[in-house]
Design a protein around this motif. Structure first.
Motif, PDB file in Angstrom:
ATOM      1  N   ALA A 223       0.829  -1.205   0.000  1.00  0.00           N
ATOM      2  CA  ALA A 223       0.000   0.000   0.000  1.00  0.00           C
ATOM      3  C   ALA A 223       0.865   1.257   0.000  1.00  0.00           C
ATOM      4  CB  ALA A 223      -0.931  -0.003   1.206  1.00  0.00           C
ATOM      5  N   LEU A 224       1.944   1.250   0.784  1.00  0.00           N
ATOM      6  CA  LEU A 224       2.795   2.438   0.829  1.00  0.00           C
ATOM      7  C   LEU A 224       3.577   2.605  -0.466  1.00  0.00           C
ATOM      8  CD1 LEU A 224       3.580   4.867   2.389  1.00  0.00           C
ATOM      9  CD2 LEU A 224       5.456   3.604   3.398  1.00  0.00           C
ATOM     10  N   GLY A 225       4.113   1.494  -0.974  1.00  0.00           N
ATOM     11  CA  GLY A 225       4.836   1.553  -2.240  1.00  0.00           C
ATOM     12  C   GLY A 225       3.941   2.091  -3.336  1.00  0.00           C
ATOM     13  N   GLN A 226       2.722   1.600  -3.358  1.00  0.00           N
ATOM     14  CA  GLN A 226       1.764   2.045  -4.363  1.00  0.00           C
ATOM     15  C   GLN A 226       1.461   3.540  -4.212  1.00  0.00           C
ATOM     16  OE1 GLN A 226       0.636   0.640  -7.008  1.00  0.00           O
ATOM     17  NE2 GLN A 226      -0.843   2.226  -7.541  1.00  0.00           N
ATOM     18  N   ALA A 227       1.375   3.998  -2.979  1.00  0.00           N
ATOM     19  CA  ALA A 227       1.069   5.418  -2.747  1.00  0.00           C
ATOM     20  C   ALA A 227       2.166   6.314  -3.326  1.00  0.00           C
ATOM     21  CB  ALA A 227       0.889   5.690  -1.257  1.00  0.00           C
ATOM     22  N   PHE A 228       3.430   6.007  -3.057  1.00  0.00           N
ATOM     23  CA  PHE A 228       4.524   6.835  -3.580  1.00  0.00           C
ATOM     24  C   PHE A 228       4.583   6.788  -5.091  1.00  0.00           C
ATOM     25  CE2 PHE A 228       6.670   6.507   0.693  1.00  0.00           C
ATOM     26  CZ  PHE A 228       6.444   7.836   0.987  1.00  0.00           C
ATOM     27  N   PHE A 229       4.494   5.567  -5.635  1.00  0.00           N
ATOM     28  CA  PHE A 229       4.582   5.436  -7.078  1.00  0.00           C
ATOM     29  C   PHE A 229       3.447   6.212  -7.745  1.00  0.00           C
ATOM     30  CE2 PHE A 229       4.027   3.528 -11.222  1.00  0.00           C
ATOM     31  CZ  PHE A 229       5.324   3.367 -11.653  1.00  0.00           C
ATOM     32  N   ILE A 444       8.247   5.312   6.611  1.00  0.00           N
ATOM     33  CA  ILE A 444       8.950   4.958   5.375  1.00  0.00           C
ATOM     34  C   ILE A 444      10.130   4.052   5.693  1.00  0.00           C
ATOM     35  CG2 ILE A 444      10.187   5.830   3.365  1.00  0.00           C
ATOM     36  CD1 ILE A 444       8.520   8.466   3.751  1.00  0.00           C
ATOM     37  N   ALA A 445      10.820   4.333   6.792  1.00  0.00           N
ATOM     38  CA  ALA A 445      11.957   3.494   7.170  1.00  0.00           C
ATOM     39  C   ALA A 445      11.496   2.057   7.405  1.00  0.00           C
ATOM     40  CB  ALA A 445      12.648   4.053   8.413  1.00  0.00           C
ATOM     41  N   ILE A 446      10.337   1.895   8.021  1.00  0.00           N
ATOM     42  CA  ILE A 446       9.817   0.548   8.269  1.00  0.00           C
ATOM     43  C   ILE A 446       9.551  -0.172   6.945  1.00  0.00           C
ATOM     44  CG2 ILE A 446       7.826  -0.746   9.137  1.00  0.00           C
ATOM     45  CD1 ILE A 446       7.637   1.369  11.402  1.00  0.00           C
ATOM     46  N   VAL A 447       8.930   0.549   6.015  1.00  0.00           N
ATOM     47  CA  VAL A 447       8.638  -0.059   4.712  1.00  0.00           C
ATOM     48  C   VAL A 447       9.925  -0.430   3.996  1.00  0.00           C
ATOM     49  CG1 VAL A 447       7.724   0.388   2.410  1.00  0.00           C
ATOM     50  CG2 VAL A 447       6.431   1.074   4.431  1.00  0.00           C
TER      51      VAL A 447
END
Ligand code: TRP
Length: 458
Positions: A223-229, A444-447
């Motif tokens: 979900a986080l990767g998708q958000a940034f991209f 972000i560090a956790i991801v």
């Protein structure tokens, strides 16, 4: 008149900027990657988490990038040089320039498949299908044939270069103004058709009724990767666009509009795909990256006006990919113009050619060349490796360092002068400061730690 501040071009209007920035954000990430990830991650619960990340992490990082860009009116490298001269921060900008070329290299390959599909569907190649294999075979042939894979990659890259050659105002802004409303129109048409299909309720339930038992740690990571991209964050694309933004525009308003448009298009893409998907027996939401290319023609074949809707959909995807690719190319181009003193023409030709050449192994690694399709030891295709390295690792790393830079080095107070929350509520300003200083770096560090662990563990 505050435009043409530095002679490197400026947006004609705030709405022009918003359309262009939304055009950057809205692309393959929304219409191809979002439904793919939603399908794999179990549906509605992922959508909720994704939306939360967009608001809590995406918006603060977006404002940070726009603030750095507009304050300095520079490309990512020049921006850090201007704010903190003679420090290593300029290498963070350099990472963004490299990441821009790298992501563009394979983004163009996938966008090329989209262009190929416009022709295939319009020509009626996917009508009255005897079996699903017809589509699978046609898709494999398209991406494994070196001539079509390379030719479409070259064609899409050439289109991108042509638009960027026109410069900020003549190229990017004018195109975005024309293309974005068309894009939304076709998407709404598709959604309407999809949700009125008999049996659409199954897909709607999958998409809207959260099943939290399907949520795992991996759900949060994707979900986080998708958000940034999806929001074009982490490599200075929004920074570069912000650098062309007039001083009197309110960054918060602009950022919110871009975010709302991007999220709305992704959510709409889901509404276009899932209801239709579930009306076809034997098709699963977990299809993966081939979802759109492999499955949609089957669906379109079974709905009235399939050629029309199918062609429209891939035209839409191609347009969205083009306005995103423009922003990927504009970052290295702005770097060459500002830092190396090159002409725009030279910068576009060199950066575009670099991205094209780097994309060749990605184009050939889908069946055409064996070892590029499954790299020894790693077992993944060249394109997959590039996507993991740059879209997951480099973007997360870039966003992590950027939030540390803005929150701790440049400073929240200075950044806030640039962002200027319209109603200047101290609550909004304090919230942003807290998010960019603490929440963004930690989350972000956790991801990033998870991505790296996955890479190591395999
Ligand atoms: N956001 C675009 C999409 O969703 C892709 C993109 C364009 C991008 N520029 C970017 C992603 C900069 C990361 C960084 O397709």
């Amino acid at each position: 008149m505050s435009s043409l501040v530095s002679g490197r071009g400026n947006w004609g209007s705030r709405i022009g900027f918003i359309l262009a920035a939304a055009g950057s954000a809205i692309g393959l990430g929304n219409i191809w990657r979002f439904p793919t990830t939603v399908g794999r991650s179990g549906g509605a619960a992922f959508v909720l988490i994704y939306t939360g990340f967009v608001l809590l992490l995406g918006l603060p990082v977006m404002l940070a990038e726009l603030a750095v860009g507009r304050r300095t009116e520079k490309n990512p490298v020049g921006a850090f040089k201007a704010l903190v001269p003679h420090t290593a921060w300029k290498y963070l900008g350099g990472l963004g320039v490299v990441t821009g070329v790298a992501i563009l290299s394979y983004y163009s390959v996938i966008a090329g498949w989209t262009v190929g599909y416009i022709v295939k569907i319009a020509a009626g190649e996917f009508t009255n299908l005897a079996s699903h294999n017809v589509v699978a075979d046609a898709f494999t042939e398209l991406i494994a044939n070196p001539t079509s894979a390379l030719g479409l990659h070259a064609l899409f890259m050439a289109l991108t270069m042509l638009v960027v050659l026109g410069g900020v105002r003549g190229g990017i802004e004018r195109w975005s103004k024309i293309l974005m409303p068309i894009l939304l129109g076709i998407l709404l048409l598709l959604v309407f058709r999809s949700v009125t299909l008999p049996g659409a309720d199954v897909g709607l339930r999958f998409y809207l009724q959260p099943d939290f038992s399907k949520v795992t740690e991996a759900t949060f990571v994707s979900a986080l990767g998708q958000a940034f991209f999806s929001l074009s964050l982490g490599m200075g694309a929004m920074m570069t666009y912000g650098s062309y933004l007039a001083k009197e525009s309110d960054l918060f308003t602009c950022g919110v509009w871009v975010l709302v448009a991007d999220t709305a298009i992704a959510i709409l893409a889901g509404f276009a795909i899932f209801p239709a998907l579930f009306t076809i027996p034997g098709l699963e939401p977990t299809e993966g990256p081939g979802l759109i290319f492999l499955v949609l023609p089957n669906i379109f074949d079974k709905i009235p006006g399939g050629i029309f809707f199918g062609t429209g959909f891939f035209v839409l995807l191609g347009i969205a990919a083009l306005t995103s690719a423009i922003s990927l190319l504009e970052v290295p181009v702005a770097y060459f113009i500002d830092e190396r003193g090159w002409t725009r023409r030279k910068a576009v030709v060199v950066a575009g050619l670099l991205a094209f050449l780097l994309g060749v192994p990605s184009a050939l690694g889908n069946g055409a060349v064996g070892w590029l399709s499954a790299i020894p030891v790693i077992g993944k295709s060249f394109l997959d490796v590039m996507d993991t390295l740059f879209s997951n690792v480099a973007l997360s790393f870039g966003a992590l360092l950027l939030s540390i830079f803005v929150g701790w080095k440049w400073g929240v107070a200075d950044a806030l002068k640039e962002i200027r929350f319209r109603r200047a509520t101290s609550f909004a300003e304090k919230s942003w400061g807290f998010l960019i200083r603490y929440v963004c770096p930690v989350a972000i560090a956790i991801v990033l730690a998870n991505v790296i662990r996955d890479l190591l563990v395999g």
